[in-house]
Write a protein that holds these residues in place. Sequence first.
Motif, PDB file in Angstrom:
ATOM      1  N   ARG A 147     -12.315 -14.425  18.183  1.00  0.00           N
ATOM      2  CA  ARG A 147     -12.854 -15.600  18.876  1.00  0.00           C
ATOM      3  C   ARG A 147     -11.727 -16.730  18.570  1.00  0.00           C
ATOM      4  NH1 ARG A 147     -18.462 -18.859  17.741  1.00  0.00           N
ATOM      5  NH2 ARG A 147     -18.308 -20.400  19.246  1.00  0.00           N
ATOM      6  N   ARG A 148     -11.249 -16.837  17.473  1.00  0.00           N
ATOM      7  CA  ARG A 148     -10.121 -17.751  17.285  1.00  0.00           C
ATOM      8  C   ARG A 148      -8.794 -17.455  18.265  1.00  0.00           C
ATOM      9  NH1 ARG A 148     -11.330 -16.902  11.826  1.00  0.00           N
ATOM     10  NH2 ARG A 148      -9.526 -16.121  11.416  1.00  0.00           N
ATOM     11  N   TRP A 149      -8.541 -16.413  18.366  1.00  0.00           N
ATOM     12  CA  TRP A 149      -7.376 -15.961  19.232  1.00  0.00           C
ATOM     13  C   TRP A 149      -7.749 -16.022  20.483  1.00  0.00           C
ATOM     14  CZ3 TRP A 149      -6.404 -11.913  22.412  1.00  0.00           C
ATOM     15  CH2 TRP A 149      -4.937 -11.583  22.873  1.00  0.00           C
ATOM     16  N   ILE A 150      -8.757 -15.792  20.782  1.00  0.00           N
ATOM     17  CA  ILE A 150      -9.141 -16.106  22.319  1.00  0.00           C
ATOM     18  C   ILE A 150      -9.124 -17.704  22.740  1.00  0.00           C
ATOM     19  CG2 ILE A 150     -10.978 -15.757  24.121  1.00  0.00           C
ATOM     20  CD1 ILE A 150     -11.613 -13.253  23.019  1.00  0.00           C
ATOM     21  N   LYS A 166      -7.473 -19.992  21.436  1.00  0.00           N
ATOM     22  CA  LYS A 166      -6.127 -20.477  21.620  1.00  0.00           C
ATOM     23  C   LYS A 166      -5.669 -20.261  22.915  1.00  0.00           C
ATOM     24  CE  LYS A 166      -4.946 -20.179  16.706  1.00  0.00           C
ATOM     25  NZ  LYS A 166      -3.850 -19.303  15.533  1.00  0.00           N
ATOM     26  N   LEU A 167      -5.882 -18.920  23.561  1.00  0.00           N
ATOM     27  CA  LEU A 167      -5.574 -18.845  24.883  1.00  0.00           C
ATOM     28  C   LEU A 167      -6.258 -19.617  25.769  1.00  0.00           C
ATOM     29  CD1 LEU A 167      -5.338 -14.810  25.033  1.00  0.00           C
ATOM     30  CD2 LEU A 167      -3.295 -16.392  24.740  1.00  0.00           C
ATOM     31  N   VAL A 168      -7.464 -19.828  25.551  1.00  0.00           N
ATOM     32  CA  VAL A 168      -8.075 -20.801  26.365  1.00  0.00           C
ATOM     33  C   VAL A 168      -7.748 -22.292  26.411  1.00  0.00           C
ATOM     34  CG1 VAL A 168     -10.637 -21.670  26.730  1.00  0.00           C
ATOM     35  CG2 VAL A 168     -10.386 -19.314  26.147  1.00  0.00           C
ATOM     36  N   VAL A 169      -7.322 -22.640  25.250  1.00  0.00           N
ATOM     37  CA  VAL A 169      -6.816 -24.098  25.203  1.00  0.00           C
ATOM     38  C   VAL A 169      -5.475 -24.127  25.969  1.00  0.00           C
ATOM     39  CG1 VAL A 169      -5.593 -25.538  23.364  1.00  0.00           C
ATOM     40  CG2 VAL A 169      -7.793 -24.375  22.929  1.00  0.00           C
ATOM     41  N   ILE A 170      -4.540 -23.207  26.010  1.00  0.00           N
ATOM     42  CA  ILE A 170      -3.446 -22.872  26.580  1.00  0.00           C
ATOM     43  C   ILE A 170      -3.594 -23.558  28.041  1.00  0.00           C
ATOM     44  CG2 ILE A 170      -1.355 -21.872  27.263  1.00  0.00           C
ATOM     45  CD1 ILE A 170      -1.376 -20.954  24.557  1.00  0.00           C
ATOM     46  N   VAL A 171      -4.640 -22.449  28.592  1.00  0.00           N
ATOM     47  CA  VAL A 171      -4.963 -22.380  29.946  1.00  0.00           C
ATOM     48  C   VAL A 171      -5.432 -23.664  30.341  1.00  0.00           C
ATOM     49  CG1 VAL A 171      -6.533 -21.419  31.840  1.00  0.00           C
ATOM     50  CG2 VAL A 171      -5.234 -20.105  30.239  1.00  0.00           C
ATOM     51  N   ALA A 172      -6.407 -24.389  29.471  1.00  0.00           N
ATOM     52  CA  ALA A 172      -7.319 -25.833  29.703  1.00  0.00           C
ATOM     53  C   ALA A 172      -6.281 -27.002  29.940  1.00  0.00           C
ATOM     54  CB  ALA A 172      -8.153 -25.839  28.628  1.00  0.00           C
ATOM     55  N   ILE A 186     -10.565 -35.241  25.076  1.00  0.00           N
ATOM     56  CA  ILE A 186     -10.580 -34.096  25.736  1.00  0.00           C
ATOM     57  C   ILE A 186      -9.741 -33.047  24.690  1.00  0.00           C
ATOM     58  CG2 ILE A 186      -9.554 -32.428  27.930  1.00  0.00           C
ATOM     59  CD1 ILE A 186     -10.764 -34.586  29.373  1.00  0.00           C
ATOM     60  N   MET A 187      -8.516 -33.718  24.470  1.00  0.00           N
ATOM     61  CA  MET A 187      -7.417 -32.829  23.538  1.00  0.00           C
ATOM     62  C   MET A 187      -8.038 -32.719  21.999  1.00  0.00           C
ATOM     63  SD  MET A 187      -5.036 -32.272  25.562  1.00  0.00           S
ATOM     64  CE  MET A 187      -4.107 -32.633  26.882  1.00  0.00           C
ATOM     65  N   GLU A 188      -8.909 -33.496  21.416  1.00  0.00           N
ATOM     66  CA  GLU A 188      -9.340 -33.574  20.288  1.00  0.00           C
ATOM     67  C   GLU A 188     -10.468 -32.253  20.439  1.00  0.00           C
ATOM     68  OE1 GLU A 188     -11.711 -36.369  17.158  1.00  0.00           O
ATOM     69  OE2 GLU A 188     -12.008 -36.646  19.125  1.00  0.00           O
ATOM     70  N   PHE A 189     -11.155 -32.277  21.280  1.00  0.00           N
ATOM     71  CA  PHE A 189     -11.980 -31.068  21.720  1.00  0.00           C
ATOM     72  C   PHE A 189     -11.231 -29.874  21.562  1.00  0.00           C
ATOM     73  CE2 PHE A 189     -14.010 -27.897  24.658  1.00  0.00           C
ATOM     74  CZ  PHE A 189     -15.316 -27.683  23.761  1.00  0.00           C
ATOM     75  N   LEU A 190     -10.283 -29.659  22.412  1.00  0.00           N
ATOM     76  CA  LEU A 190      -9.460 -28.574  22.537  1.00  0.00           C
ATOM     77  C   LEU A 190      -8.927 -27.989  21.473  1.00  0.00           C
ATOM     78  CD1 LEU A 190      -7.750 -29.139  26.081  1.00  0.00           C
ATOM     79  CD2 LEU A 190      -9.583 -27.534  25.635  1.00  0.00           C
ATOM     80  N   SER A 191      -8.531 -29.214  20.369  1.00  0.00           N
ATOM     81  CA  SER A 191      -7.747 -28.839  19.161  1.00  0.00           C
ATOM     82  C   SER A 191      -9.097 -28.321  18.134  1.00  0.00           C
ATOM     83  CB  SER A 191      -7.339 -30.086  18.635  1.00  0.00           C
ATOM     84  OG  SER A 191      -6.107 -30.295  19.499  1.00  0.00           O
ATOM     85  N   SER A 192     -10.274 -28.808  18.472  1.00  0.00           N
ATOM     86  CA  SER A 192     -11.307 -28.239  17.485  1.00  0.00           C
ATOM     87  C   SER A 192     -11.577 -27.038  17.358  1.00  0.00           C
ATOM     88  CB  SER A 192     -12.512 -29.219  17.758  1.00  0.00           C
ATOM     89  OG  SER A 192     -12.887 -28.820  18.962  1.00  0.00           O
ATOM     90  N   GLN A 226      -9.417 -24.568  18.135  1.00  0.00           N
ATOM     91  CA  GLN A 226      -8.116 -23.741  17.924  1.00  0.00           C
ATOM     92  C   GLN A 226      -8.198 -22.826  16.446  1.00  0.00           C
ATOM     93  OE1 GLN A 226      -4.934 -26.474  19.617  1.00  0.00           O
ATOM     94  NE2 GLN A 226      -3.940 -24.260  19.664  1.00  0.00           N
ATOM     95  N   GLY A 227      -9.153 -23.307  15.582  1.00  0.00           N
ATOM     96  CA  GLY A 227      -9.321 -22.632  14.282  1.00  0.00           C
ATOM     97  C   GLY A 227      -8.811 -23.351  13.052  1.00  0.00           C
ATOM     98  N   TYR A 228      -8.389 -24.580  13.355  1.00  0.00           N
ATOM     99  CA  TYR A 228      -8.071 -25.526  12.283  1.00  0.00           C
ATOM    100  C   TYR A 228      -9.133 -25.864  11.400  1.00  0.00           C
ATOM    101  CZ  TYR A 228      -4.128 -26.693  15.181  1.00  0.00           C
ATOM    102  OH  TYR A 228      -2.606 -26.438  15.792  1.00  0.00           O
TER     103      TYR A 228
END
Length: 652
Positions: A289-292, A294-300, A363-369, A371-373
Amino acid sequence: MLVSALLTSVGINTGLCFLFFILYSVLRKQPSNYEVYIPRLVAEGKSKRRSHFNLERLLPSPGWVKKAWKLSEEELLSRSGLDAVVFMRIIIFSLRVFAFAGVIGVFILLPINCTGDQLEDIDFVNFSNNSLDVFTISNVNNGSNRLWVHFCAVYVVTIFVCFLLYYEYNYVSSKRIAYFYASKPQPHQFTILVRSIPVSVGSSVSDSVERFFREYHPSTYLCHMVVRRTNKLRNLIEARAAFVSFNSRYAAATAFHLQQGIDPTQWLAEEAPEPHDVYWPFFSSSFMRRWISKLVVIVACILLTILFLIPVLVVQGLTNLSQLEVLFPFLKSILTLTFVSQVVTGYLPSLILQLFLKIVPPIMEFLSSIQGYISHSAIERSACNKVLWFTIWNIFFATVFSGSVLYQVSIFLDPTNIPAKLGVSVPAQASFFIAYVVTSGWTSTSSELFRIIPFIWSLLKRPFVRDTDEEFEVPSIPYHRDIPRILFFGLLGITYFFLAPLILPFLLIYLCLAYIIFRNQFLNVYEPKYETAGKFWPIVHNSMIFSLVLMHCIAVGIFTLKKLSLASTLIFPLPVLTLLFNEYCRKRFLPIFVAYSAETLVKKDREDQNDPSMLEFLDKLVTAYQDPALLPIQFSVHSDGLNSPLLSSTEV
């Protein structure tokens, strides 16, 4: 853009700044607004929410400016931590850079630009109708020897910025080490997070951790806490991770840096954050799920970048009155009015971009959240980087290279073409970015002082909430919103100081406002929720290096266009030397921000050996990383029965 349009924008924003200052100096004195303007003082018990009425409360006063000015760095460090000090050092660093560049730009380069006649002569009789382009390097004649002054300015400012970068990196590094030595023992200093724990049949995660670390770290292993997550619908579950604590900082650091098992995919160790900094939802995510995600964040991020081109194109249209009249012929009669045209071209474009940029940090804070940090601080640092580079691409490059996404990407696919394109496009947008600094810089910083949204929210909820002394959450400064803004203005100042020096006075005014206002906010409003001990500074350093190299590329392009090929050739060593300087700083200072040295850790451990409170601290490590959701519910004690539990502890 005409001078009159810029003056209109300056007038509007200056009026808004004064309005915000006056309203703030009055509203902050009203007891009903204490939770908006001085929540930190209220939470600390230094200010009462009720006071007797007096006429002084209705009169604006500048006393808060004096208090903010007197705040020393030592006081700021003790009250708000090293991250707040680093934030203010960013502003101080920028003030020093642009004060130095301002002297060169305003008193040397600006007169040279104005006395050129490549574009047109300045009409001093009707000054407001002059184009802002006559104040830029574009007005200097092609092949003129005067351009060598601009060439020398590029070299001088580059050397000065690199000197300051080295000084600040060294200063913040020493502050980080000193802050560590002065700190009390913290759980995260003795703890690592271990993931991908192998579990044998008939054994539990806790058993596996206990057995492994007692065997391979027998003299330093202290205790562990298996990470468990729960919610309202699911029973207690195990994600295979644990916080493992040791009896010294050096032992924890050694375990973190060593590969624990033969299989590198098991027993993965990383530094543990502070207990209150842990982002617990992360542990509910599987590796896949974390790996997926990260891909979702890049696309977003890519989609957000494309969508943001819409307001950029709208802004580009607003700066061109003739294009507006073609697209919207019914506005032709209105646009002929002088004041309307000045507002539309000078103020409205920057305002539109500023409003759209408001939604980017959350939005960027949500996307970072997602990513698995594992910590809130890591999420915020990641969001800070995302917002910074999003702003640079979508505000700077998308404005400079206005057009389709494919056109913008194609420019960077051919690196040899970049300087020429920058040399043509960047000076042409000087007037827009000057207006952008005024609108997005002056007004947004003043609105930070006024705190518009919290103030409106307090007004809306006031009729529905009784005036009680209940506890409330003190806000923390959103570094991922404010640091990228300062760094982006730094990029504009560095890239435009020799192209359009007129931008420098407006930048200096913005930085002076930010210096006073944010010191006041740290004093009265913001309270730190976590401490990274200055880990935001490498982001600042990298951004400034990028800005310098970008300036060099623009200089190569502009000197080529100005038929001064020798100057273009002599600029080439600058980016090479700047990148070599950056590599030296990366080797010299960056490791200090990644991990503490063995020398530092051992010295600190030896200091604590004679501290009698260490035994009690080590005993508490076993519960330091327990999930807050699993802790017993605690109720606040109030005089009324509305907010108290139905059953007290004596009735159970």
